[in-house]
Design a protein around this motif. Structure first.
Motif: not given
Length: 551
Positions: A91-101, A465-473
């Motif tokens: 997408g034109p805006c995909g790949g945005t990172l959010q964290l859920t810790t 856990d940083l690896g388990a808290s990654l969310f991508w749009s």
């Protein structure tokens, strides 16, 4: 008696097994269907006795890549399919990172650090991460595999930065991955490693390295002094500064193979057919018909000669004699002699087609004795559109994509188009998850880890856990009817089959708070917010509103 297909296949495999046992198979045939020009070999059953790399080695892999790139550059159908996959996956805006810790302050700070890095994430041209992800997806679709490096020291192996320490990503395409010569690879082989088509394996068969080079691209064997050997420890919890991406279908496949290999020949043929029909249409638009004679006059040589024609031969002395050997008097020579120029002039048509075309004169002013005849060309073929539509459907289906993603023209009813979307989107979702799991999660761990080591970002609170808290749009399937989709979402929210977390992602609380803030601001200004108006037009009072005091 006619034999069954089962018996025939059983005999084929029995002979193949016997031949292999007797040493008849020295290795699998190093051919690949999409670039195999021999139709007999293309349909031949072969027993694979070696890995997938043996089927598409060295120069053959480069040929496959060249074929796919040629399709991408010249065939509109191929380019549309590749571009549509990249646009719908990234997408034109995909790949945005959010964290859920549970550490909200860390989530906000880490998202800001990654967003700042992503603005100029790519090494060569300084492209943003979103554009780099689209190009990586295209590279995977066309070439089948690629290598992505972050320009930082390899914390897992202690290797120095391969470039400048800029922290940006560098991508190596399929033709920039290749093996070293046996002599150059000998030191690594002595330590228990082996190579196959540019990939390096340990003694257990695990993929632990790759050989890349820009200057050696397209070669069957890379020079050591112009290549980089990248290694990693598969057991280390620390991420390496490089990763290998592939389009695979077997667990022990080795190098990736583009899924477009299945339809490479079809895409080339579609373009060839289109070019031929276009050329025919262009030619036919200029050749509408011809001019023909309608009288009995002929241009035969005998009728073209005058009645007093006498074959004459001029001797070396200059004397003219006729066919009887008698000398022709000079006074008769002028009438009897018909020169080559006179014959050529007499043979010219009275109505030259070129002259009429040059003067823009056509059939409405034809002279007497001539008529126009229209050509019945049958080109372009009346059935070619349906046939190309059939071929594009097959090409799209090979990638589990509806053909409207090739033609960009639905040409279907709403239900049919929607059904095609529903069938197609799982393939896009798979592409998103492949990028997320194999590239983006690794990328976030490396970039945020470097920021923590540099003191730019503090680590998250203990227990996260940083690896388990990654969310991508990523992009979602577009709705053909937005109003119907909104009504469906409303109904699902009211029944509990959909939650705001599913709709908005990890930032759902922030989104609800933002909506509530807008509603309160609208009320303060005396404006009815759309969310506070019922279908009938009545305004819903605020929860703490006690109603009209006069009642």
């Amino acid at each position: 008696m006619k034999r069954s297909l089962t018996d025939t296949l059983r005999d084929i495999f029995r002979r193949a097994a016997a031949s292999h046992k007797a040493g008849g198979f020295r290795g699998a045939r190093a051919q690949y269907s999409a670039i195999d020009r021999d139709a007999k070999l293309r349909s031949q059953l072969t027993v694979e006795t070696k890995g997938e790399d043996w089927q598409l080695r060295g120069y053959r892999r480069v040929q496959m890549l060249a074929l796919m790139r040629d399709n991408f550059r010249n065939a509109p159908e191929a380019r549309a399919l590749v571009e549509q996959r990249a646009l719908n996956i990234v997408g034109p805006c995909g790949g945005t990172l959010q964290l859920t810790t549970s550490d909200e302050a860390f989530n906000a700070a880490a998202s800001a650090v990654f967003a700042s890095w992503a603005r100029r994430a790519e090494f060569t041209q300084g492209l943003p991460l979103n554009e780099a992800l689209r190009r990586i997806q295209i590279s995977l679709d066309i070439g089948g595999d690629c290598v992505v490096i972050v320009d930082t020291p390899d914390r897992a192996s202690g290797a120095e930065a391969p470039f400048t320490g800029s922290g940006r990503i560098r991508v190596f395409d399929a033709d920039e991955i290749g093996p070293l010569s046996e002599s150059d690879f000998a030191p690594l082989k002595a330590s228990g490693l082996s190579q196959s088509e540019g990939l390096i394996y340990d003694a257990f068969g695990r993929h632990v390295g790759v050989i890349v080079s820009t200057t050696e691209r397209g070669k069957s064997v890379f020079r050591k002094d112009a290549s980089m050997v990248l290694l990693r420890d598969p057991d280390s919890p620390i991420p390496s500064n490089w990763t290998y991406l592939q389009s695979g279908w077997r667990c022990n496949q080795g190098r990736g193979v583009t899924p477009f290999a299945t339809i490479a020949a079809t895409l080339s043929q579609i373009e060839s057919i289109t070019q031929s029909e276009t050329a025919a249409a262009h030619l036919n638009s200029q050749m509408l018909g011809s001019y023909v004679r309608t009288d009995d006059r002929r241009r035969d040589e005998e009728e073209a000669l005058p009645d007093n024609f006498r074959p004459i031969e001029v001797t070396e002395s200059g004397t003219a004699i006729d066919e009887t050997g008698e000398t022709v008097p000079s006074e008769e020579l002028e009438d009897a002699l018909l020169t080559d120029e006179a014959l050529a002039e007499e043979a010219k048509p009275e109505f030259p087609d070129e002259l009429m075309r040059a003067n823009g004169v056509f059939w409405d002013v034809l002279p007497e004795g001539w008529e126009g005849k229209l050509y019945d060309t049958k080109r372009p073929n009346a059935n070619v559109a349906a046939f190309i539509d059939f071929l594009t459907g097959r090409a799209a289906a090979a990638l589990s994509v509806g053909k409207q993603y090739i033609t960009c023209d639905p040409q279907q009813s709403y239900s049919a188009f929607r059904g095609s979307q529903v069938l197609t989107w799982p393939s896009f979702l798979k592409g998103q998850k492949d990028l997320e799991r194999n590239l983006c999660d690794w990328l976030a761990r490396v970039v945020l880890g470097e920021a923590m080591l540099a003191g730019i970002l503090r680590p998250p609170a203990v227990g996260n856990d940083l690896g388990a808290s990654l969310f991508w749009s990523w992009p979602k399937m577009a709705e053909a009817n937005a109003l119907d989709a909104a009504n469906v979402e409303k109904t699902r929210l009211s029944t509990g089959s959909l939650t705001y977390r599913e709709m908005f992602g990890p930032s759902w609380r922030e989104r609800l708070a933002e909506i509530a803030d807008e509603v309160e601001a609208s009320r303060a200004l005396g404006i009815a917010h759309p969310m506070t108006v019922t279908v009938a037009g009545a305004v819903v009072p605020a929860p703490n509103d006690k109603g009209n005091p006069d009642e």
